[in-house]
Every structure is written in C-alpha cells, then in structure tokens.
Design a protein around this motif. Structure first.
Motif, PDB file in Angstrom:
ATOM      1  N   SER A  83       0.936  -1.466   0.081  1.00 56.00           N
ATOM      2  CA  SER A  83       0.002   0.029   0.209  1.00 56.00           C
ATOM      3  C   SER A  83       0.660   1.739   0.198  1.00 56.00           C
ATOM      4  O   SER A  83       0.175   2.396  -0.237  1.00 56.00           O
ATOM      5  N   LEU A  84       2.043   1.483   0.203  1.00 53.05           N
ATOM      6  CA  LEU A  84       3.142   2.812   0.108  1.00 53.05           C
ATOM      7  C   LEU A  84       3.583   2.483  -0.699  1.00 53.05           C
ATOM      8  O   LEU A  84       5.450   2.944  -1.148  1.00 53.05           O
ATOM      9  N   THR A  85       3.244   1.941  -2.404  1.00 50.08           N
ATOM     10  CA  THR A  85       4.407   2.149  -3.368  1.00 50.08           C
ATOM     11  C   THR A  85       3.778   3.061  -4.232  1.00 50.08           C
ATOM     12  O   THR A  85       1.967   3.295  -3.902  1.00 50.08           O
ATOM     13  N   ILE A  86       3.477   3.514  -4.919  1.00 49.31           N
ATOM     14  CA  ILE A  86       3.009   4.061  -6.135  1.00 49.31           C
ATOM     15  C   ILE A  86       2.288   3.643  -7.151  1.00 49.31           C
ATOM     16  O   ILE A  86       0.443   3.963  -7.754  1.00 49.31           O
ATOM     17  N   GLY A  87       2.909   1.974  -7.532  1.00 55.96           N
ATOM     18  CA  GLY A  87       1.508   1.519  -8.461  1.00 55.96           C
ATOM     19  C   GLY A  87       0.208   1.161  -7.560  1.00 55.96           C
ATOM     20  O   GLY A  87      -0.544   1.768  -8.073  1.00 55.96           O
ATOM     21  N   TYR A  88       0.410   0.922  -5.655  1.00 53.36           N
ATOM     22  CA  TYR A  88      -1.229   0.636  -5.094  1.00 53.36           C
ATOM     23  C   TYR A  88      -1.744   1.931  -4.928  1.00 53.36           C
ATOM     24  O   TYR A  88      -2.562   1.955  -5.343  1.00 53.36           O
ATOM     25  N   VAL A  89      -0.964   3.463  -5.340  1.00 57.48           N
ATOM     26  CA  VAL A  89      -1.613   4.617  -4.720  1.00 57.48           C
ATOM     27  C   VAL A  89      -2.595   5.176  -6.001  1.00 57.48           C
ATOM     28  O   VAL A  89      -3.426   5.075  -6.403  1.00 57.48           O
ATOM     29  N   LEU A  90      -2.248   4.396  -6.854  1.00 61.65           N
ATOM     30  CA  LEU A  90      -2.473   4.597  -8.598  1.00 61.65           C
ATOM     31  C   LEU A  90      -3.838   4.463  -8.807  1.00 61.65           C
ATOM     32  O   LEU A  90      -4.732   4.443  -9.247  1.00 61.65           O
ATOM     33  N   GLU A  91      -2.821   3.056  -9.185  1.00 62.46           N
ATOM     34  CA  GLU A  91      -4.550   1.813  -9.079  1.00 62.46           C
ATOM     35  C   GLU A  91      -5.866   1.447  -8.100  1.00 62.46           C
ATOM     36  O   GLU A  91      -7.300   2.266  -8.665  1.00 62.46           O
ATOM     37  N   HIS A  92      -5.580   1.803  -6.644  1.00 65.97           N
ATOM     38  CA  HIS A  92      -6.475   2.470  -6.009  1.00 65.97           C
ATOM     39  C   HIS A  92      -6.907   3.627  -5.455  1.00 65.97           C
ATOM     40  O   HIS A  92      -7.741   4.325  -4.814  1.00 65.97           O
ATOM     41  N   LYS A  93      -6.408   4.486  -5.632  1.00 62.65           N
ATOM     42  CA  LYS A  93      -6.879   6.085  -5.620  1.00 62.65           C
ATOM     43  C   LYS A  93      -6.247   6.283  -4.453  1.00 62.65           C
ATOM     44  O   LYS A  93      -7.873   7.137  -4.001  1.00 62.65           O
ATOM     45  N   VAL A  94      -5.538   6.448  -3.518  1.00 63.56           N
ATOM     46  CA  VAL A  94      -5.400   6.439  -2.457  1.00 63.56           C
ATOM     47  C   VAL A  94      -6.229   8.207  -2.129  1.00 63.56           C
ATOM     48  O   VAL A  94      -4.950   8.657  -2.402  1.00 63.56           O
ATOM     49  N   PRO A  95      -6.365   8.637  -1.296  1.00 65.04           N
ATOM     50  CA  PRO A  95      -6.680  10.002  -1.147  1.00 65.04           C
ATOM     51  C   PRO A  95      -6.244  10.714  -0.289  1.00 65.04           C
ATOM     52  O   PRO A  95      -5.534  11.763  -0.110  1.00 65.04           O
ATOM     53  N   ARG A  96      -5.828  10.067   0.959  1.00 65.40           N
ATOM     54  CA  ARG A  96      -5.439  11.255   1.925  1.00 65.40           C
ATOM     55  C   ARG A  96      -4.338   9.542   3.445  1.00 65.40           C
ATOM     56  O   ARG A  96      -5.313   8.907   3.739  1.00 65.40           O
ATOM     57  N   THR A  97      -3.860   9.939   3.248  1.00 69.77           N
ATOM     58  CA  THR A  97      -3.153   8.817   4.536  1.00 69.77           C
ATOM     59  C   THR A  97      -3.803   9.330   5.982  1.00 69.77           C
ATOM     60  O   THR A  97      -4.083  10.530   6.273  1.00 69.77           O
ATOM     61  N   ASP A  98      -3.769   7.661   5.723  1.00 63.16           N
ATOM     62  CA  ASP A  98      -4.966   7.909   7.166  1.00 63.16           C
ATOM     63  C   ASP A  98      -3.911   7.672   8.447  1.00 63.16           C
ATOM     64  O   ASP A  98      -2.875   7.099   8.917  1.00 63.16           O
ATOM     65  N   ALA A  99      -4.587   9.125   9.454  1.00 62.01           N
ATOM     66  CA  ALA A  99      -3.712   9.649  10.766  1.00 62.01           C
ATOM     67  C   ALA A  99      -3.427   8.099  11.176  1.00 62.01           C
ATOM     68  O   ALA A  99      -1.527   8.247  12.324  1.00 62.01           O
TER      69      ALA A  99
END
Length: 523
Positions: A83-99
């Motif tokens: 979940s901390l990779t560019i590819g994962y963020v690109l595919e899953h559209k992570v909007p904001r890091t969870d505190a």
C-alpha cells in the motif's frame, strides 16, 4: 603578547565542553535517516560525542567521538507493504494518508526499538549517561522516556514544519481554521468545507490518540523505563507530564515558506540541515553527462522511499517514449534496469541529488514533493514539477505552486501526457526559474547556517538546564482560565441572580395589584 594569546586560546578551548548526545532515528524511512545523518554530522563538527541509534547504519562511520547502534530490524514493519508503493496508490486512488495508520506504525516502531538487544544493552547499562537526547518526532512521544532515564533535556527534531500535532507538545494547539495538519492537502486560506474537514480531522486525531494509542504508549513507557529509573534511585514520572516536557523542537522548514503558524520560542527552524556545504563534486560520469547536454537536463526522482519501478510497465514504457521525444537529457532515478531506453534518457539506480540540482545546466526537477527534496529545490533555486503521492507531499507541492516556482501533475494513467505539457510550459516560461531564484535568495538570507543553528541550540539547552526561559507561558495556564470559563461562569451567575431578582420583584408587584382592585370593588 604571544604568551597572552596562547593562554587565551587554551582558556577558550578548555571552556568549551564536549557534550554527550544521544541521537535516535527509529523509523524505517530512508529520507528521515538523511536528516539523522545531518544531525550527527553537525554535532560531531561542533566537537561533541554522539551515540547514534539508527535503522540505516553509516557504511563509513566517523572514527572519533562516534558510536552507532544498529536497529535495522525495524525495517520489518514495512517489508512487502504494497500500500506504500506508487503503483498501489495509482490503482487504488488513495485520497489521503490515514493518521491512525501513522500512529500505529510509530508506536510499533517504538516497541521494536526498545525490544532490540542492542538498545537494551545501552539503556540497561547504569554507567551510561547523556547530556541531551535528540529524537526524530513522528506521531509517537514515547521516546521521551529516554530523557527521563538519563535525567537530561529532551529535544525533538521534526522532519516537517510547524503543525498543530507538534506544537501541542510545547504550546497550545493552533486553530484548525488556519493551521491544517501535515497530512492535509489543504493550504490557507481555507474554504468553509476545508475548515469543517480540518476541524473534524483534528477531533478524530485527538480521540484516537487519547483513547487508542496513548494507553498503549503509556504501557510501553512504563514497562521499558519503570525498573531502569528505579535502579537509578528515582521514581518514574507520569507519562502525561513527560510527553509535554520537551525543552526544544527543531522544525525542518525554512524562512522562505509563507503562511507558517506562529510558534513559541522553543521551536526553531533548521530547514536545509541535511545539505552539505560546499556541495560534493559530481562523480565524473554525471559531470561529463550534464556538462555536455546541449539543451540542458531534466532530473526525475521520486525520492528514496517511493520506488518508480512499482509503476505499471505500460506506463513506464509511455514515460520513456515521451522523454525520448525531448531535446533535453533526462536523468531518471529508477531502481532497476530498463530495456529500450532512448539515447537521451539515462537510468540511474542512485543519484547524488544535491550535486545534480546545484549544476547550472539542470533546467527542472520532477519530484514527488517530499520535504527534503522541496528544501533542496529552494536551496539551489530549482523550479519543480510535482507528482505528489501521499503524506505531506500534496501540501509541499501546493505551497510550491502558490509560491510560483512549480507546476503540479496528478498521479494517473495520463501521467506521460500531462507531464509532457508541464515540461513544455516549464521550459518555455522563465518565470518559474526566476521565482525559484528569488525564494532561494530569501532562504539563504539568514544569520547562521542550519547546522550551526542546531549545534548552538543543543548547547544552549544543556547550558541552561533545559531552557525553561524559552517555554511558552500557556503551559502554566489551566484550560478553564485559557477559555475564560471562570469569567463565563461569573457572568452567567450574575445574569441568573439578576434575572431571579427581577422575576421576584415583578411577581411581587403583580400579586399586590389585584388586592387593591378587589378592595375598591368591595367598597
């Protein structure tokens, strides 16, 4: 006269005592360790003795006044974390890091650190002592127990700027209407919905910290330090008192940044601490490549934490094709070899980033917008194209855009096309470079270098027994006084008394009046 000068020099040298400083960087984030290395370097240059607890031990450690303690096992917390990779963020559209995710990570890092055999050997030695403890601050404050153990000042070094989560440790938290947290993509001035979102984020953060994380951190603190402090003949202070007893916080930001919240006197900016001056010369292969690039160089790096090779292969191929159409030389920091690379594109597994950015032939810097890269861009007056992914990167890039020396490109499957447009604009419009140079001039216009600043304030804190004279007076004022609850209570009580008295008088008058009328009727 010569004898007098010699005596004076001997006196000055003798009056400068070397400090024993414990520096701790416990998180498995490579960019943070760069700050740690910078901190160690400046303290050693100032003549102090440093013990460095680090996840990334130095390969060529100093031989004098230096000891490092290996906690590289902490990397297991992020091993295979997709979940901390560019590819994962690109595919899953992570909007904001969870505190909460960050809070759990830092808490578990603390637990692992104190369970490490090398650290246990250090803290269980009753003969060990330190004059100051300097620790990387990311969400967890449990490391403040080290200052209790060694009965010395606690100094935090925060890898970002002044944000309320950090300022709350030495002052009262700032207003969410103008101070978004470090994970927020919002910048001031905030819209109505952004203010509501910031307020809700703060309430949520505080609830999780107070009722989920802090009880666990308290247990780690008591289990780790209770017996050790008792063996030294002292009683372990309450955890709440310890975490809010820091002498100083260093912030990795600088004076060219606008819209910074107000800070107490014991918050000091040392942005640029990690940049060595003078900058190291480029290795020959880089020097020749950049010198001979007729149309200039574009440098592309997503930092030390993010890996470009996690991008989908078709997207990598499209980026290579787009870069191949440019006249400029492109240096792309990429973690593995690539086939069919265009002649003007140079794939490197490692790059001496500050030395590259310092070269006048580099035209622009494509970056994820991490804090260290953002500071380096300002330090060298380099315009940037930002591709933020998570954490504070959105905030950093947005600030850079508002300051006029950056463009932003969203991370998407259209990245090659959008990046090409941004590159064309950046290369044709010299305004971005001029603005970067202007801000760089402000950044360099300071009384002292950040490394000298850091060494001075560490020494000052020790010399003054914790620098209590720098602490905010807000800590001595209880909550009910700060909110004027006593005044509000007095006003409400006064209003209630007056209202009751008025009601009594009116009621009395109305009760007497009918009797007079009835008497008249009877007469």
């Amino acid at each position: 006269m010569k004898l007098l000068v010699l005596i004076s020099l001997v006196y000055l040298l003798g009056s400068t005592e070397a400090l024993k400083v414990l520096v701790l960087y416990p998180y498995a984030v490579k960019s943070l360790s760069i700050l740690g290395t910078g901190t160690v370097r400046h303290l050693l240059n100032a003549g102090h003795e440093v013990t460095y607890i680090t996840v990334y031990p130095l390969k060529d450690p100093p031989t004098k006044n230096f000891r490092q303690i290996d906690i590289s096992n902490n990397t297991q917390l992020l091993e295979n974390e997709e979940s901390l990779t560019i590819g994962y963020v690109l595919e899953h559209k992570v909007p904001r890091t969870d505190a909460l995710q960050m809070q759990i990570f830092t808490m578990e890092s603390a637990r692992l650190t104190f369970q490490n055999e090398n650290v246990k050997k250090l803290i269980q030695d009753p003969n060990e002592h330190f004059d100051a403890v300097v620790v990387d601050l990311v969400e967890s404050e449990v490391f403040a127990g080290l200052a209790v153990l060694y009965d010395c000042p606690m100094i935090w070094l925060y890898s970002m700027g002044a944000h309320w989560q950090v300022l709350r440790l030495i002052d009262r938290a700032t207003n969410p209407a103008y101070d978004p947290d470090y994970l927020s993509p919002a910048n001031t001035p905030l819209s109505f919905l952004e203010r509501v979102d910031e307020l809700w984020s703060r309430v949520k953060w505080q609830y999780r910290k107070t009722f989920i994380i802090q009880p666990e951190e308290r247990k780690i603190y008591e289990d780790t330090f209770g017996l050790l402090v008792a063996k030294r003949g002292r009683t372990l202070p309450d955890y709440e008192d310890v975490i809010f007893n820091a002498s100083l916080i260093f912030g990795n930001e600088h004076n060219a940044v606008r819209d910074r919240p107000s800070t107490p006197q014991n918050f000091k900016y040392i942005g640029g601490l990690h940049i060595e001056e003078p900058v190291k010369p480029l290795p020959k292969e880089f020097q020749d490549l950049i010198d001979n690039s007729k149309h200039g160089v574009i440098y592309f790096s997503m930092g030390s934490f993010l890996k470009s090779n996690s991008l989908p292969k078709p997207l990598i191929a499209e980026l290579l094709r787009m870069f191949g159409e440019l006249k400029q030389t492109v240096i792309w920091k990429f973690e593995s070899d690539l086939p069919d690379v265009p002649k003007n594109v140079h794939i490197v597994h490692w790059a001496p980033q500050p030395s590259i950015l310092a070269h006048p032939n580099v035209r622009t810097f494509i970056t994820h917008g991490g804090q260290l890269s953002s500071i380096e861009a300002i330090h060298f007056g380099m315009p940037i194209i930002g591709v933020p992914v998570f954490f504070d990167q959105f905030t950093n890039i947005k600030k850079a855009v508002e300051n006029g020396y950056a463009l932003t490109v969203p991370l998407s499957h259209d990245l090659p096309k959008d990046l090409k447009v941004a590159i064309d604009v950046m290369l044709k419009d010299d305004t971005f470079r001029k603005k970067a140079k202007e801000l760089s001039s402000i950044y360099h216009d300071r009384l002292s270098k950040p490394g000298a600043e850091l060494a001075h304030w560490v020494e000052h804190v020790v010399r003054t027994g914790g620098a209590r004279h720098l602490r905010s007076p807000a800590w001595r004022v209880p909550l009910y006084q700060r909110l004027y609850l006593d005044l509000i209570a007095l006003i409400l009580a006064s209003v209630l008394i007056l209202a009751t008295l008025f009601f009594y008088i009116v009621s009395s008058l109305f009760k007497k009046t009918p009797k007079k009328n009835n008497q008249k009727k009877r007469n």
